[in-house]
Design a protein around this motif. Structure first.
Motif, PDB file in Angstrom:
ATOM      1  N   THR A 295       0.830  -1.202   0.000  1.00 41.09           N
ATOM      2  CA  THR A 295       0.000   0.000   0.000  1.00 41.09           C
ATOM      3  C   THR A 295       0.867   1.255   0.000  1.00 41.09           C
ATOM      4  N   GLN A 296       1.928   1.245   0.779  1.00 46.45           N
ATOM      5  CA  GLN A 296       2.853   2.391   0.792  1.00 46.45           C
ATOM      6  C   GLN A 296       3.478   2.595  -0.579  1.00 46.45           C
ATOM      7  N   ARG A 297       3.862   1.503  -1.222  1.00 47.08           N
ATOM      8  CA  ARG A 297       4.471   1.595  -2.544  1.00 47.08           C
ATOM      9  C   ARG A 297       3.492   2.232  -3.531  1.00 47.08           C
ATOM     10  N   VAL A 298       2.246   1.784  -3.512  1.00 43.64           N
ATOM     11  CA  VAL A 298       1.237   2.328  -4.425  1.00 43.64           C
ATOM     12  C   VAL A 298       0.979   3.804  -4.112  1.00 43.64           C
ATOM     13  N   GLN A 299       0.905   4.156  -2.815  1.00 45.29           N
ATOM     14  CA  GLN A 299       0.687   5.557  -2.432  1.00 45.29           C
ATOM     15  C   GLN A 299       1.826   6.455  -2.943  1.00 45.29           C
ATOM     16  N   GLN A 300       3.057   5.971  -2.837  1.00 46.61           N
ATOM     17  CA  GLN A 300       4.195   6.750  -3.333  1.00 46.61           C
ATOM     18  C   GLN A 300       4.134   6.920  -4.848  1.00 46.61           C
ATOM     19  N   GLU A 301       3.741   5.857  -5.548  1.00 52.26           N
ATOM     20  CA  GLU A 301       3.602   5.958  -7.002  1.00 52.26           C
ATOM     21  C   GLU A 301       2.530   6.979  -7.367  1.00 52.26           C
ATOM     22  N   LEU A 302       1.406   6.925  -6.666  1.00 51.78           N
ATOM     23  CA  LEU A 302       0.329   7.876  -6.953  1.00 51.78           C
ATOM     24  C   LEU A 302       0.747   9.309  -6.644  1.00 51.78           C
ATOM     25  N   GLU A 303       1.495   9.470  -5.570  1.00 48.97           N
ATOM     26  CA  GLU A 303       1.944  10.813  -5.184  1.00 48.97           C
ATOM     27  C   GLU A 303       2.854  11.424  -6.242  1.00 48.97           C
ATOM     28  N   SER A 304       3.670  10.591  -6.873  1.00 51.35           N
ATOM     29  CA  SER A 304       4.626  11.110  -7.851  1.00 51.35           C
ATOM     30  C   SER A 304       4.076  11.143  -9.277  1.00 51.35           C
ATOM     31  N   THR A 305       2.894  10.577  -9.498  1.00 50.20           N
ATOM     32  CA  THR A 305       2.287  10.578 -10.829  1.00 50.20           C
ATOM     33  C   THR A 305       1.438  11.835 -10.992  1.00 50.20           C
ATOM     34  N   GLU A 306       1.514  12.434 -12.173  1.00 46.19           N
ATOM     35  CA  GLU A 306       0.740  13.642 -12.439  1.00 46.19           C
ATOM     36  C   GLU A 306      -0.265  13.399 -13.553  1.00 46.19           C
ATOM     37  N   PHE A 307      -1.453  13.968 -13.397  1.00 48.70           N
ATOM     38  CA  PHE A 307      -2.515  13.878 -14.389  1.00 48.70           C
ATOM     39  C   PHE A 307      -2.930  15.296 -14.746  1.00 48.70           C
ATOM     40  N   ASP A 308      -2.996  15.586 -16.043  1.00 49.01           N
ATOM     41  CA  ASP A 308      -3.371  16.942 -16.425  1.00 49.01           C
ATOM     42  C   ASP A 308      -4.696  16.944 -17.165  1.00 49.01           C
ATOM     43  N   GLY A 309      -5.357  18.079 -17.058  1.00 45.32           N
ATOM     44  CA  GLY A 309      -6.630  18.283 -17.729  1.00 45.32           C
ATOM     45  C   GLY A 309      -6.624  19.633 -18.421  1.00 45.32           C
ATOM     46  N   TYR A 310      -7.328  19.705 -19.538  1.00 47.96           N
ATOM     47  CA  TYR A 310      -7.372  20.940 -20.330  1.00 47.96           C
ATOM     48  C   TYR A 310      -8.824  21.359 -20.545  1.00 47.96           C
ATOM     49  N   ASP A 311      -8.998  22.645 -20.803  1.00 46.45           N
ATOM     50  CA  ASP A 311     -10.309  23.107 -21.225  1.00 46.45           C
ATOM     51  C   ASP A 311     -10.467  22.794 -22.709  1.00 46.45           C
ATOM     52  N   ASP A 312     -11.628  23.125 -23.273  1.00 54.22           N
ATOM     53  CA  ASP A 312     -11.911  22.790 -24.679  1.00 54.22           C
ATOM     54  C   ASP A 312     -10.929  23.442 -25.649  1.00 54.22           C
ATOM     55  N   ASP A 313     -10.516  24.657 -25.367  1.00 54.91           N
ATOM     56  CA  ASP A 313      -9.621  25.395 -26.271  1.00 54.91           C
ATOM     57  C   ASP A 313      -8.146  25.222 -25.909  1.00 54.91           C
ATOM     58  N   GLU A 314      -7.871  24.442 -24.867  1.00 59.44           N
ATOM     59  CA  GLU A 314      -6.515  24.208 -24.360  1.00 59.44           C
ATOM     60  C   GLU A 314      -5.815  25.519 -23.988  1.00 59.44           C
ATOM     61  N   THR A 315      -6.572  26.413 -23.403  1.00 62.25           N
ATOM     62  CA  THR A 315      -5.982  27.656 -22.916  1.00 62.25           C
ATOM     63  C   THR A 315      -5.685  27.558 -21.420  1.00 62.25           C
ATOM     64  N   VAL A 316      -6.245  26.516 -20.767  1.00 63.58           N
ATOM     65  CA  VAL A 316      -6.022  26.294 -19.340  1.00 63.58           C
ATOM     66  C   VAL A 316      -5.601  24.836 -19.150  1.00 63.58           C
ATOM     67  N   ARG A 317      -4.563  24.663 -18.344  1.00 63.61           N
ATOM     68  CA  ARG A 317      -4.076  23.323 -17.988  1.00 63.61           C
ATOM     69  C   ARG A 317      -4.038  23.227 -16.467  1.00 63.61           C
ATOM     70  N   VAL A 318      -4.647  22.151 -15.908  1.00 66.84           N
ATOM     71  CA  VAL A 318      -4.622  21.896 -14.470  1.00 66.84           C
ATOM     72  C   VAL A 318      -3.911  20.565 -14.257  1.00 66.84           C
ATOM     73  N   VAL A 319      -3.013  20.522 -13.267  1.00 67.39           N
ATOM     74  CA  VAL A 319      -2.260  19.301 -12.976  1.00 67.39           C
ATOM     75  C   VAL A 319      -2.585  18.853 -11.552  1.00 67.39           C
ATOM     76  N   LEU A 320      -2.979  17.565 -11.416  1.00 66.53           N
ATOM     77  CA  LEU A 320      -3.247  16.949 -10.114  1.00 66.53           C
ATOM     78  C   LEU A 320      -2.355  15.724  -9.956  1.00 66.53           C
ATOM     79  N   SER A 321      -2.032  15.396  -8.706  1.00 65.67           N
ATOM     80  CA  SER A 321      -1.300  14.157  -8.438  1.00 65.67           C
ATOM     81  C   SER A 321      -2.279  12.991  -8.489  1.00 65.67           C
TER      82      SER A 321
END
Length: 151
Positions: free
Chosen positions: A64-90
Protein backbone atom coordinates in the motif's frame (compact mmCIF):
# COMPACT_ATOMS: atom_id res chain seq x y z
CA UNK A 1 -9.90 -54.42 53.68
CA UNK A 2 -12.83 -52.07 53.49
CA UNK A 3 -12.87 -48.93 55.52
CA UNK A 4 -16.08 -47.18 56.15
CA UNK A 5 -16.98 -43.71 57.18
CA UNK A 6 -20.11 -43.20 59.06
CA UNK A 7 -21.45 -40.07 60.57
CA UNK A 8 -23.87 -40.95 63.24
CA UNK A 9 -24.60 -37.33 64.09
CA UNK A 10 -26.15 -36.59 60.68
CA UNK A 11 -27.54 -40.03 60.13
CA UNK A 12 -25.83 -40.33 56.78
CA UNK A 13 -25.38 -43.84 55.54
CA UNK A 14 -21.90 -45.27 55.56
CA UNK A 15 -19.92 -45.14 52.35
CA UNK A 16 -17.12 -47.36 51.37
CA UNK A 17 -13.70 -45.67 51.16
CA UNK A 18 -13.04 -47.57 47.99
CA UNK A 19 -14.82 -46.69 44.82
CA UNK A 20 -15.82 -49.16 42.23
CA UNK A 21 -13.70 -48.98 39.08
CA UNK A 22 -15.33 -47.08 36.22
CA UNK A 23 -15.02 -47.72 32.53
CA UNK A 24 -14.55 -44.04 31.63
CA UNK A 25 -11.82 -43.17 29.18
CA UNK A 26 -9.87 -39.93 29.63
CA UNK A 27 -9.12 -38.10 26.39
CA UNK A 28 -6.14 -35.76 26.30
CA UNK A 29 -6.67 -32.58 24.31
CA UNK A 30 -3.23 -31.16 24.83
CA UNK A 31 -2.41 -31.07 21.10
CA UNK A 32 -5.34 -28.77 20.42
CA UNK A 33 -3.74 -26.02 22.47
CA UNK A 34 -0.21 -26.26 21.12
CA UNK A 35 1.24 -29.00 23.38
CA UNK A 36 2.91 -31.46 21.02
CA UNK A 37 2.64 -34.23 23.60
CA UNK A 38 -0.83 -35.21 22.44
CA UNK A 39 0.35 -36.17 18.97
CA UNK A 40 0.32 -34.84 15.39
CA UNK A 41 0.33 -31.29 14.10
CA UNK A 42 -2.64 -29.09 14.79
CA UNK A 43 -4.11 -27.25 11.80
CA UNK A 44 -5.68 -24.74 14.21
CA UNK A 45 -2.47 -23.71 15.97
CA UNK A 46 -3.25 -20.14 17.07
CA UNK A 47 0.43 -19.17 17.22
CA UNK A 48 0.98 -20.07 13.58
CA UNK A 49 -2.27 -18.43 12.58
CA UNK A 50 -1.33 -15.15 14.29
CA UNK A 51 2.12 -15.22 12.65
CA UNK A 52 0.47 -15.65 9.26
CA UNK A 53 -1.91 -12.78 9.93
CA UNK A 54 0.96 -10.49 11.00
CA UNK A 55 2.97 -11.36 7.87
CA UNK A 56 -0.06 -10.65 5.67
CA UNK A 57 -0.64 -7.30 7.39
CA UNK A 58 3.00 -6.31 6.87
CA UNK A 59 2.84 -7.26 3.20
CA UNK A 60 -0.34 -5.23 2.70
CA UNK A 61 1.23 -2.21 4.44
CA UNK A 62 4.39 -2.38 2.32
CA UNK A 63 2.46 -2.74 -0.94
CA UNK A 64 0.00 0.00 0.00
CA UNK A 65 2.85 2.39 0.79
CA UNK A 66 4.47 1.59 -2.54
CA UNK A 67 1.24 2.33 -4.43
CA UNK A 68 0.69 5.56 -2.43
CA UNK A 69 4.20 6.75 -3.33
CA UNK A 70 3.60 5.96 -7.00
CA UNK A 71 0.33 7.88 -6.95
CA UNK A 72 1.94 10.81 -5.18
CA UNK A 73 4.63 11.11 -7.85
CA UNK A 74 2.29 10.58 -10.83
CA UNK A 75 0.74 13.64 -12.44
CA UNK A 76 -2.52 13.88 -14.39
CA UNK A 77 -3.37 16.94 -16.43
CA UNK A 78 -6.63 18.28 -17.73
CA UNK A 79 -7.37 20.94 -20.33
CA UNK A 80 -10.31 23.11 -21.22
CA UNK A 81 -11.91 22.79 -24.68
CA UNK A 82 -9.62 25.39 -26.27
CA UNK A 83 -6.51 24.21 -24.36
CA UNK A 84 -5.98 27.66 -22.92
CA UNK A 85 -6.02 26.29 -19.34
CA UNK A 86 -4.08 23.32 -17.99
CA UNK A 87 -4.62 21.90 -14.47
CA UNK A 88 -2.26 19.30 -12.98
CA UNK A 89 -3.25 16.95 -10.11
CA UNK A 90 -1.30 14.16 -8.44
CA UNK A 91 -2.60 10.59 -8.39
CA UNK A 92 -3.91 11.39 -4.91
CA UNK A 93 -5.94 14.32 -6.32
CA UNK A 94 -3.62 16.95 -4.83
CA UNK A 95 -3.46 20.09 -7.01
CA UNK A 96 0.03 20.62 -8.43
CA UNK A 97 -0.28 23.42 -10.97
CA UNK A 98 -2.58 25.64 -13.01
CA UNK A 99 -1.32 27.15 -16.26
CA UNK A 100 -3.30 29.78 -18.15
CA UNK A 101 -2.40 31.14 -21.57
CA UNK A 102 -2.79 34.80 -22.45
CA UNK A 103 -5.78 33.85 -24.58
CA UNK A 104 -7.43 32.37 -21.46
CA UNK A 105 -6.79 35.53 -19.45
CA UNK A 106 -8.14 37.71 -22.29
CA UNK A 107 -11.40 35.68 -22.32
CA UNK A 108 -12.58 37.47 -19.17
CA UNK A 109 -13.09 36.38 -15.55
CA UNK A 110 -16.33 34.45 -16.05
CA UNK A 111 -15.10 32.52 -19.10
CA UNK A 112 -11.75 31.87 -17.44
CA UNK A 113 -13.51 30.45 -14.39
CA UNK A 114 -15.50 28.08 -16.62
CA UNK A 115 -12.35 26.96 -18.45
CA UNK A 116 -10.48 26.32 -15.19
CA UNK A 117 -13.43 24.28 -13.91
CA UNK A 118 -13.51 22.16 -17.10
CA UNK A 119 -9.76 21.56 -16.89
CA UNK A 120 -10.01 20.62 -13.19
CA UNK A 121 -12.82 18.15 -13.88
CA UNK A 122 -10.81 16.45 -16.62
CA UNK A 123 -7.67 16.23 -14.47
CA UNK A 124 -9.68 14.90 -11.55
CA UNK A 125 -11.36 12.23 -13.69
CA UNK A 126 -7.99 11.07 -15.01
CA UNK A 127 -6.50 11.04 -11.51
CA UNK A 128 -9.36 8.98 -10.06
CA UNK A 129 -9.12 6.51 -12.96
CA UNK A 130 -5.37 6.19 -12.38
CA UNK A 131 -5.89 5.62 -8.66
CA UNK A 132 -8.53 2.93 -9.31
CA UNK A 133 -6.17 1.21 -11.72
CA UNK A 134 -3.33 1.20 -9.18
CA UNK A 135 -5.60 -0.06 -6.39
CA UNK A 136 -6.97 -2.84 -8.62
CA UNK A 137 -3.37 -3.85 -9.37
CA UNK A 138 -2.61 -3.83 -5.65
CA UNK A 139 -5.62 -6.02 -4.89
CA UNK A 140 -4.63 -8.44 -7.66
CA UNK A 141 -1.03 -8.66 -6.42
CA UNK A 142 -2.32 -9.48 -2.94
CA UNK A 143 -4.65 -12.14 -4.29
CA UNK A 144 -7.79 -10.22 -3.35
CA UNK A 145 -10.92 -10.23 -5.49
CA UNK A 146 -11.40 -7.27 -7.81
CA UNK A 147 -13.42 -4.24 -6.85
CA UNK A 148 -17.08 -4.21 -7.93
CA UNK A 149 -17.45 -2.81 -11.44
CA UNK A 150 -13.79 -3.54 -12.25
CA UNK A 151 -12.50 -6.19 -14.64
Amino acid sequence: MLLSRCNTATARPCRSARRAPTNRRVVAVKALFGNKEGGGGNPFDMGKLMDSVKKAQQMVQVETQRVQQELESTEFDGYDDDETVRVVLSGNQVPKAVEITQEGVDAGAEELSRRVTVAMQEAHSKSVAGMKEKMAGLAKSLGLPGMPGQQ
